[in-house]
Scaffold this motif. Structure first.
Motif, short mmCIF file in Angstrom:
data_model
loop_
_atom_site.label_atom_id
_atom_site.label_comp_id
_atom_site.label_asym_id
_atom_site.label_seq_id
_atom_site.Cartn_x
_atom_site.Cartn_y
_atom_site.Cartn_z
N PHE A 172 1.65 -1.01 -13.81
CA PHE A 172 0.25 -0.73 -13.50
C PHE A 172 0.16 -0.29 -12.05
O PHE A 172 0.60 -0.97 -11.16
N PHE A 173 -0.36 0.91 -11.83
CA PHE A 173 -0.50 1.47 -10.49
C PHE A 173 -1.98 1.67 -10.20
O PHE A 173 -2.67 2.36 -10.94
N LEU A 174 -2.48 1.08 -9.12
CA LEU A 174 -3.84 1.35 -8.68
C LEU A 174 -3.74 2.26 -7.46
O LEU A 174 -3.29 1.84 -6.40
N ILE B 5 -3.29 -4.68 -3.72
CA ILE B 5 -4.40 -5.38 -4.37
C ILE B 5 -4.06 -6.82 -4.75
O ILE B 5 -4.92 -7.53 -5.24
N THR B 6 -2.82 -7.22 -4.51
CA THR B 6 -2.40 -8.57 -4.85
C THR B 6 -2.29 -9.38 -3.56
O THR B 6 -1.51 -9.03 -2.67
N SER C 76 4.69 -5.55 -0.33
CA SER C 76 5.24 -4.30 -0.83
C SER C 76 4.65 -4.03 -2.20
O SER C 76 4.05 -4.91 -2.81
N ARG C 77 4.85 -2.79 -2.68
CA ARG C 77 4.34 -2.43 -4.00
C ARG C 77 5.05 -1.19 -4.51
O ARG C 77 5.74 -0.50 -3.75
N ALA D 296 4.50 -2.58 2.65
CA ALA D 296 3.09 -2.47 3.02
C ALA D 296 2.59 -3.83 3.50
O ALA D 296 1.84 -4.51 2.81
N PRO D 297 3.02 -4.23 4.69
CA PRO D 297 2.53 -5.51 5.22
C PRO D 297 1.04 -5.42 5.53
O PRO D 297 0.46 -4.32 5.53
N LEU D 298 0.44 -6.55 5.80
CA LEU D 298 -0.97 -6.60 6.13
C LEU D 298 -1.27 -5.61 7.26
O LEU D 298 -0.55 -5.53 8.25
N GLY D 299 -2.29 -4.81 7.09
CA GLY D 299 -2.66 -3.84 8.12
C GLY D 299 -2.10 -2.45 7.88
O GLY D 299 -2.39 -1.53 8.64
N VAL D 300 -1.27 -2.27 6.83
CA VAL D 300 -0.71 -0.95 6.52
C VAL D 300 -1.27 -0.49 5.18
O VAL D 300 -1.14 -1.18 4.17
#
Length: 66
Positions: free
Chosen positions: A1-3, A17-18, A23-24, A54-58
């Protein structure tokens, strides 16, 4: 599932979104996509980027190149 979201026809944004994730996976459609957080990296789609950091803020985003 990709948002993911296309903003116009040039920018693809793939927010985390989690809660707690750092990361994702990201799907990039056909074409050349420049990494908006690292302008030196260009991906040729279609491709799935697993564990894109994708750490917080990225905000992962990519710019479609002609």
């Amino acid at each position: 599932f990709f948002l993911e979201y296309l903003l116009g026809d040039k920018i693809l944004a793939a927010p985390i979104i989690t809660q707690g994730s750092t990361s994702r996976s990201i799907y990039l459609p056909v074409g050349k996509w420049r990494d908006g957080n690292n302008n030196d990296t260009v991906y040729e789609g279609p491709i799935t980027l697993d564990n894109y950091p994708a750490p917080l803020g990225v905000l992962p985003y990519f710019i479609h190149e002609d």
